[in-house]
Enzyme design. Structure first.
Site, PDB file in Angstrom:
ATOM      1  CG  ASP A 117     -17.399  35.831  13.962  1.00  0.00           C
ATOM      2  OD1 ASP A 117     -18.056  34.820  13.641  1.00  0.00           O
ATOM      3  OD2 ASP A 117     -16.536  36.343  13.220  1.00  0.00           O
ATOM      4  CB  CYS A 123     -16.055  30.195  36.332  1.00  0.00           C
ATOM      5  SG  CYS A 123     -17.319  30.873  35.230  1.00  0.00           S
ATOM      6  CB  CYS A 128     -19.164  27.873  37.709  1.00  0.00           C
ATOM      7  SG  CYS A 128     -18.366  27.329  36.178  1.00  0.00           S
ATOM      8  CG  HIS A 178     -18.431  27.434  31.728  1.00  0.00           C
ATOM      9  ND1 HIS A 178     -17.964  28.052  32.864  1.00  0.00           N
ATOM     10  CD2 HIS A 178     -17.330  26.972  31.059  1.00  0.00           C
ATOM     11  CE1 HIS A 178     -16.640  27.970  32.894  1.00  0.00           C
ATOM     12  NE2 HIS A 178     -16.233  27.313  31.816  1.00  0.00           N
ATOM     13  CB  CYS A 207     -20.776  31.628  34.593  1.00  0.00           C
ATOM     14  SG  CYS A 207     -20.666  29.817  34.462  1.00  0.00           S
ATOM     15  CG  ASP A 254     -22.237  35.968   7.924  1.00  0.00           C
ATOM     16  OD1 ASP A 254     -23.373  36.052   7.419  1.00  0.00           O
ATOM     17  OD2 ASP A 254     -21.817  34.923   8.445  1.00  0.00           O
TER      18      ASP A 254
END
Length: 379
Positions: free
Chosen positions: A269, A307, A312, A338, A309, A95
């Site tokens: 974002d 989930c 998890c 997560h 991931c 940015d």
């Protein structure tokens, strides 16, 4: 000859009008709509680049203002640029520093030349202008740079917003003129105009006439109700080119990602997933779970049973609660992992729903399971 940033349109969802695409950059392709994790100070807090690749982050965002203050853009340039400095070989967006500078409302002074402000670190007097913002980002070597803009607060008087967006347009032209690496860095302009339809149109027309390779929508998610943000998107996006990326700045709640995608946004974002993770708040398929709460003290199930991931698959809510309550860094890493995985996976599902011409159905299913309603005002 095509520039360093190009947009490839793949499909428009027949049900919603959302679009599926790819943004091509010098460091790889971004599948869109996409969520970009925020790595403010050349790192996504508590995450390694390898972990971000595991969860298939296509691009990350870094902050010009913070890297200007430390370690300094000259140092990063001498290290070989931001990609090499932080060991990330995929796309990076930086940015302009404008939002951070303008958030220092009691520590800055705006003029046509630029902005005089005081460092939030030590109070040093500093100055940023369109030319300096370009020089910093050229030194950082990001794939996508942002033009230096003025982000008006919400609410703000009509005349103030009008003068602000007109200055932003003049600054955008100066950014184009001082861009030192157009061959390998793309420069996006930022549409402003507050919540005013005519001002958003004016800003979009001003900036699209300058033919930037991409356009961001700024000045939203700054405290306004979400229905106003969606209205602003509805009367801004029709004035943005179909053949270039559209980036909604600072938005990262699951509902807003879906709503923004429906309206034709390609890139998002937000610090939300990493910020709330550090307080033990997580996004799951069934809604928000504040894992530090006492009711999870003996809950030995996964954070989100739906989930897959790393967090998890390996750790229980009880263990996560223990780590958060004990101020253990590993707990922050696990909740952050997560949350980022959750949003990145959400965008994969959004892209698939567009491909299948069923994004509105997907929205209804997700909102129902997540416990959201169309009139919800927040995460």
């Amino acid at each position: 000859m095509a520039g360093p940033i190009t947009y490839e349109h793949i499909k428009t969802c027949k049900q919603s009008g959302a679009r599926l695409g790819r943004v091509h950059t010098p460091h790889g392709v971004i599948e869109t709509p996409a969520f970009m994790p925020v790595g403010t100070q050349a790192t996504v807090k508590t995450m390694s680049p390898e972990e971000l690749k595991q969860m298939d982050a296509h691009i990350i965002l870094s902050n010009t203002y913070h890297l200007f203050l430390r370690p300094g853009h000259d140092l990063i340039r001498d290290a070989g640029g931001l990609h090499k400095f932080m060991n990330w070989d995929r796309p990076i967006l930086t940015d302009s520093g404008g939002f951070q500078v303008f958030s220092l409302s009691d520590m800055r002074k705006i003029s046509e030349e630029g902005v005089h402000f005081k460092s939030h670190l030590n109070g040093d007097k500093l100055f940023l202008s369109p030319e300096i913002a370009m020089d910093i980002q050229n030194s950082l070597g990001s794939d996508i740079m942002m033009a230096f803009d003025e982000c008006p607060p919400y609410p703000a008087e009509y005349e103030y917003v009008k003068k602000s967006l007109e200055r932003t347009s003049r600054w955008a032209e100066r950014c184009l003129e001082s861009h030192g690496r157009p061959q390998d860095q793309g420069l996006f302009a930022i549409v402003q105009g507050g919540m005013h339809e005519d001002l958003r149109k004016q800003s979009a027309l001003d900036l699209t006439s300058m033919d930037f390779p991409g356009y961001a929508i700024g000045g939203l998610s700054v405290g306004e109700p979400k229905d106003l943000m969606y209205q602003a998107l509805d009367f801004t996006i029709p004035f943005l080119p179909h053949n270039k990326p559209r980036y909604l700045m600072g938005v990262g709640s699951p509902d807003a990602l879906i709503e923004g995608s429906i309206r034709g946004v390609d890139m998002f974002d937000c610090v939300l997933p990493t910020r709330i993770a550090r307080n033990g708040t997580t996004m799951t398929s069934e809604g928000r779970v504040v894992v530090r709460n006492a009711k999870y003290a003996r809950d030995f199930g996964p954070l989100d049973p739906n989930c897959d991931c790393y967090t998890c698959r390996n750790y229980s809510r009880a263990y996560l609660r223990h780590l958060i309550k004990a101020d253990e860094t590993f707990g922050l890493r696990l909740t952050t992992y997560h949350n980022l995985h959750f949003l990145l996976n959400l965008m994969k599902n959004v892209r698939q729903a567009i491909m299948d011409d069923r994004l509105l159905d997907f929205k209804e299913e997700f909102f129902t399971q997540y416990g959201l309603h169309d009139n919800d005002k927040g995460f």
